[in-house]
Design a protein around this motif. Sequence first.
Motif, short mmCIF file in Angstrom:
data_model
loop_
_atom_site.label_atom_id
_atom_site.label_comp_id
_atom_site.label_asym_id
_atom_site.label_seq_id
_atom_site.Cartn_x
_atom_site.Cartn_y
_atom_site.Cartn_z
N LEU A 18 0.99 7.01 -6.36
CA LEU A 18 -0.09 7.97 -6.57
C LEU A 18 0.40 9.39 -6.34
O LEU A 18 0.11 10.29 -7.11
CB LEU A 18 -1.25 7.67 -5.62
CG LEU A 18 -1.97 6.36 -5.89
CD1 LEU A 18 -2.98 6.09 -4.79
CD2 LEU A 18 -2.66 6.42 -7.23
N GLY A 19 1.15 9.57 -5.25
CA GLY A 19 1.56 10.92 -4.89
C GLY A 19 2.71 11.41 -5.73
O GLY A 19 2.74 12.57 -6.12
N ALA B 284 0.84 4.28 -2.48
CA ALA B 284 0.67 5.69 -2.09
C ALA B 284 1.76 6.54 -2.72
O ALA B 284 1.51 7.64 -3.20
CB ALA B 284 0.71 5.81 -0.57
N LEU B 285 2.99 6.01 -2.74
CA LEU B 285 4.09 6.75 -3.35
C LEU B 285 3.83 6.94 -4.84
O LEU B 285 4.05 8.01 -5.40
CB LEU B 285 5.41 6.01 -3.14
CG LEU B 285 6.01 6.14 -1.74
CD1 LEU B 285 7.18 5.18 -1.58
CD2 LEU B 285 6.48 7.57 -1.51
N THR C 107 0.83 -1.21 0.00
CA THR C 107 0.00 0.00 0.00
C THR C 107 0.86 1.25 0.00
O THR C 107 0.49 2.26 -0.58
CB THR C 107 -0.94 0.03 1.22
OG1 THR C 107 -0.18 -0.19 2.38
CG2 THR C 107 -2.01 -1.02 1.10
N THR C 108 2.01 1.17 0.65
CA THR C 108 2.84 2.37 0.69
C THR C 108 3.45 2.62 -0.68
O THR C 108 3.53 3.76 -1.14
CB THR C 108 3.92 2.25 1.76
OG1 THR C 108 3.27 2.02 3.00
CG2 THR C 108 4.74 3.50 1.85
#
Lengths: 382, 274
Positions: B15-16, B12-13, B8-9
């Motif tokens: 996506l961001g 997230a990376l 998930t991280t």
Amino acid sequence: MTTPSKGIYLAILGAAALAVAGGAAFWYASQQKPQTVADQLVIVDAATCQPATITIPGGRRSFEIVNASDRPIEWEILDGVMVVAERENIAPGFRATLQVALQPGEYDITCGLLSNPRGKLTVTASDEATAAASEVTLRKFLGPLSEYRVYLVMQGNAAVKCAQTLRDAIAAGDLDAARDAWRQARLPYRRIEPLAYRISDLKNAIDPSAAYLAGREDDPAFTGYHRIEYGLFSQNSTDGLQPVADKLLTDLEQLAARLKALPLDPALLTALPGDMTSQLAQARVPQGENPYAGNDLQDFAASLEGIAKLSGLLRQVVASVDPGLDQGIAQDLQAAQDGVAALQSKHRSYGDVPPAARQALATDLTNLADSLGKLQPVIGIN
Amino acid sequence: MVGKYLKTTALALALGGWAGMAGAADPSLDLVGPLSDYKIYVAENTGKLVEDVTAFTAAVKAGELDKAKSLFAPTRTSYEKIEPIAELFSDLDSSIDARADDFEKAEQDPEFTGFHRIEYGLWHEGSTDGLGEYADKLLADVQTLNDRINALTFPPEVVVGGAAVLMEEVAATKISGEEDRYSRTDLWDFDANFEGAEKIYTLLRPMVAADAEFTSKVDGNFKAVADVLSKYRTPEGGFVSYEELTDTDRNVLSAKVNTLAEDLATLRGKLGLG
């Protein structure tokens, strides 16, 4: 069955080593003050953000959030109750980056648990933020254009629904119910008239005035709202109105479909409220428009709602480009709305409103039209 | 656990970090149609939410335990479909849909309100006792949400990014079964989250249809998810308990939802809203 191979032991050893390395990485992330390439590093522990008070220049900024607590977190920048930007699901020991375009102002930041105190983010003025604020782009119009299309669809549907109620009351021969329904039926149409009146074939069927027709009330082209108004309020009867009401309903259904399909663009949106306001100021307010029902003020209030919707959407674009114009539009709109409300409190029928009072309202509307007319040079794009 | 967090991280990376730089094109006026159609979809759902919460909270306040329990899951679906917009309002998102572990004192925290507080009462405590004030607040909150959403000009990037956000949330904090932990009605929520994400994708699909490889992959993954979920539907139109979801199917859902999240996260860049 054979004994486990050496490979299995190696795999287990490898897995164990990975687990230890993972734990070490976790420990490192939660203990160290890590370096970052982001504009701002924020470490969220079990109770707070470090730092909990941040000052950063406006513009496009990056934040690196490190989760040093023992549960997944989300990190948000809040403007009042609105989330400006967020990074969700940051796992314990991990970090995530967030890029956001920030305008100067005071913001809150969340710090883990909802029950934890929030931090403060102060965004200061910068050349970059000023340039971004004053730039007019198509992207800034996308939200307002979409919202106006929603308004057209909603009010277009409401106009159809109201026309159904009107037709049913006429079909039932209930004069009082039909008069009430007629007054209500005008309102959604007036709200979307800034665009609806530009669809001329339908406009001529839906909203012609007897005054502009050769045969006046007896002209076969006298149809739509005002033909029904003439029957209900001048002839005091529902007789013969059913076919007119059926046709109005069909025309409004077509109008709703055409408005939904009409392509919108920034130049059109920018022009609509000023044009409508000028029309009100120059013709409708001095002369009146509903000669038989006399409820013109109710119609004007609905027109101003439609103009306020458009102005509000355009103000979202102009506010950061020309704050003075933004405020000017707000004040002029308020003055015109107050003017209509004041007359509504004094006069039951528009026929009783003296010319001087009509002129005063027209002047308020002219001021508003002038302010709205300044939008094109300031935020006009092609 | 570590593996799940890593995944998930990384997401997230992705996506961001990358989505923001992938501004392939300037946005087009063609977005106005899908963006406004999406708002109409959301407005219909918040209207339905107010209607359904009115009935749900009336049952809670009347002490009708079984009826309240039967209305809980279907009532939530209109909220779950529109979460990308609903969660723009942080105060209401907290009071309507926060979980106990968002609060220091968990279930005993006085700030713990909304759907999950009522869920806790109905299932864990097996009673409607003491839920009246939570019911009143929930109804007031969804009415406020409806008003605020109707007045809101939707930010285009939130709408376009919303499909990925929904999938990312399912992947990170829902597939594990922690959302509806007392009632085990999680599959209703998944279904609504998928519908909400697919709605955004379907509205935008004509604008990215030139990339046939992309659309066929995303179409296929939505279909795969629908196929798995359909196995757990009940004849009444609902879903069986989350506990009946097999490990195999959970893994399939988990894989698909992660892939969907990654693929849908590219929509912003593709449409010039990076």
